[in-house]
Each structure stands twice: as structure tokens, then as C-alpha cells.
Design a protein around this motif. Structure first.
Motif, PDB file in Angstrom:
ATOM      1  N   LYS A  26       0.905  -1.316  -0.116  1.00 58.70           N
ATOM      2  CA  LYS A  26       0.134   0.052  -0.027  1.00 58.70           C
ATOM      3  C   LYS A  26       0.858   1.301   0.256  1.00 58.70           C
ATOM      4  N   ARG A  27       2.152   1.205  -0.112  1.00 61.12           N
ATOM      5  CA  ARG A  27       2.905   2.178  -0.210  1.00 61.12           C
ATOM      6  C   ARG A  27       2.831   3.420  -0.908  1.00 61.12           C
ATOM      7  N   GLN A  28       2.058   3.069  -2.370  1.00 63.05           N
ATOM      8  CA  GLN A  28       1.629   3.830  -3.205  1.00 63.05           C
ATOM      9  C   GLN A  28       0.515   4.840  -2.868  1.00 63.05           C
ATOM     10  N   HIS A  29      -0.240   4.540  -1.819  1.00 69.84           N
ATOM     11  CA  HIS A  29      -1.211   5.170  -1.106  1.00 69.84           C
ATOM     12  C   HIS A  29      -1.024   6.148  -0.303  1.00 69.84           C
ATOM     13  N   ILE A  30       0.338   6.047   0.510  1.00 66.86           N
ATOM     14  CA  ILE A  30       0.504   6.710   1.562  1.00 66.86           C
ATOM     15  C   ILE A  30       0.372   8.441   1.563  1.00 66.86           C
ATOM     16  N   CYS A  31       0.689   8.567   0.103  1.00 63.90           N
ATOM     17  CA  CYS A  31       0.617  10.219   0.085  1.00 63.90           C
ATOM     18  C   CYS A  31      -0.861  10.774   0.069  1.00 63.90           C
ATOM     19  N   LEU A  32      -1.846   9.737  -0.412  1.00 66.35           N
ATOM     20  CA  LEU A  32      -3.277  10.185  -0.451  1.00 66.35           C
ATOM     21  C   LEU A  32      -3.447  10.702   1.213  1.00 66.35           C
ATOM     22  N   GLU A  33      -3.035   9.953   1.998  1.00 67.07           N
ATOM     23  CA  GLU A  33      -3.541  10.112   3.447  1.00 67.07           C
ATOM     24  C   GLU A  33      -2.584  11.164   3.950  1.00 67.07           C
ATOM     25  N   HIS A  34      -1.378  11.443   3.833  1.00 69.17           N
ATOM     26  CA  HIS A  34      -0.353  12.262   4.521  1.00 69.17           C
ATOM     27  C   HIS A  34      -0.094  13.507   3.693  1.00 69.17           C
ATOM     28  N   GLU A  36       2.315  15.124   0.099  1.00 68.97           N
ATOM     29  CA  GLU A  36       3.935  15.144  -0.386  1.00 68.97           C
ATOM     30  C   GLU A  36       4.700  15.664   0.516  1.00 68.97           C
ATOM     31  N   GLU A  37       4.691  16.877   1.107  1.00 64.22           N
ATOM     32  CA  GLU A  37       5.221  17.476   2.175  1.00 64.22           C
ATOM     33  C   GLU A  37       5.582  16.453   3.315  1.00 64.22           C
ATOM     34  N   HIS A  38       4.623  15.995   3.871  1.00 64.69           N
ATOM     35  CA  HIS A  38       4.857  14.968   5.026  1.00 64.69           C
ATOM     36  C   HIS A  38       5.703  13.801   4.542  1.00 64.69           C
ATOM     37  N   ASP A  70       9.413   7.976  -7.147  1.00 62.85           N
ATOM     38  CA  ASP A  70       8.750   6.665  -6.551  1.00 62.85           C
ATOM     39  C   ASP A  70       7.298   6.390  -6.658  1.00 62.85           C
ATOM     40  N   GLU A  71       6.593   5.348  -6.181  1.00 68.60           N
ATOM     41  CA  GLU A  71       5.330   5.080  -6.043  1.00 68.60           C
ATOM     42  C   GLU A  71       4.674   6.256  -5.251  1.00 68.60           C
ATOM     43  N   LYS A  77       1.353  13.563  -6.891  1.00 72.66           N
ATOM     44  CA  LYS A  77       1.225  14.439  -7.980  1.00 72.66           C
ATOM     45  C   LYS A  77      -0.092  13.746  -8.631  1.00 72.66           C
ATOM     46  N   LYS A  78      -0.621  12.921  -8.651  1.00 74.29           N
ATOM     47  CA  LYS A  78      -1.780  12.486  -9.238  1.00 74.29           C
ATOM     48  C   LYS A  78      -3.188  13.029  -8.383  1.00 74.29           C
ATOM     49  N   GLY A  79      -2.861  12.987  -7.103  1.00 80.17           N
ATOM     50  CA  GLY A  79      -4.118  13.433  -6.342  1.00 80.17           C
ATOM     51  C   GLY A  79      -4.629  12.054  -5.917  1.00 80.17           C
TER      52      GLY A  79
END
Length: 83
Positions: A26-34, A36-38, A70-71, A77-79
Motif C-alpha cells: 500500500k505504499r503507493q497510497h500513503i501520499c493520499l493520506e499524508h 507530499e510535504e509530509h 517513486d510510487e 502528483k496524481k491526487g
């Protein structure tokens, strides 16, 4: 289907991670939650504490980013996944 479910969970205030953390699946999804800055802050902390990248290398995010990133960065970037 998994992407839509995770996108919905995050939009409703849920988390990408589970009881045992995010994991590679699920690492490709962590940015959705946190965001890019985090994620970038986490990368800087990881690099400061583990400059040789010997502790769990590339477990949550790729440290030495390839040209395309990376993922997790790509997900930033995709949102959020909508559906």
C-alpha cells in the motif's frame, strides 16, 4: 477496486495503513493520506537517522528516487483516487 476503496477510506477520514503499518503493498497510497510535504519530511528524517540506508531500505518509500520518482511521490502528483 483496491485503489477506489482506499481513496474512499481516505476521503472519509480513514487511514491507508492497517494494524501492522503500510507495508509494500500500500505504499503507493500513503501520499493520499499524508501529502507530499509530509512524505518528504519522513524521507529527510530517514536519511538523517540512517545515512547509509541499511535499516529497512525502500520499505515505505524509495530513498534514491529514480528519474520518474517513486510510487508515493507519483501518488502525490496524481491526487486522490476518486470514485
Amino acid at each position: 477496486a483496491e485503489h477506489r476503496m482506499i481513496g474512499r477510506a481516505v476521503r472519509l477520514g480513514g487511514a491507508v495503513s492497517g494494524e501492522h503499518g503500510v507495508g509494500i503493498g500500500k505504499r503507493q497510497h500513503i501520499c493520499l493520506e499524508h501529502g507530499e510535504e509530509h512524505i518528504n519530511l519522513q524521507r529527510r528524517i530517514k536519511k538523517a537517522l540512517d545515512p547509509d540506508l541499511i535499516m529497512n531500505p525502500h520499505k515505505i518509500f524509495v530513498m534514491k528516487q529514480p528519474a520518474g520518482g517513486d510510487e508515493a511521490a507519483a501518488a502525490c502528483k496524481k491526487g486522490p483516487v476518486v470514485s
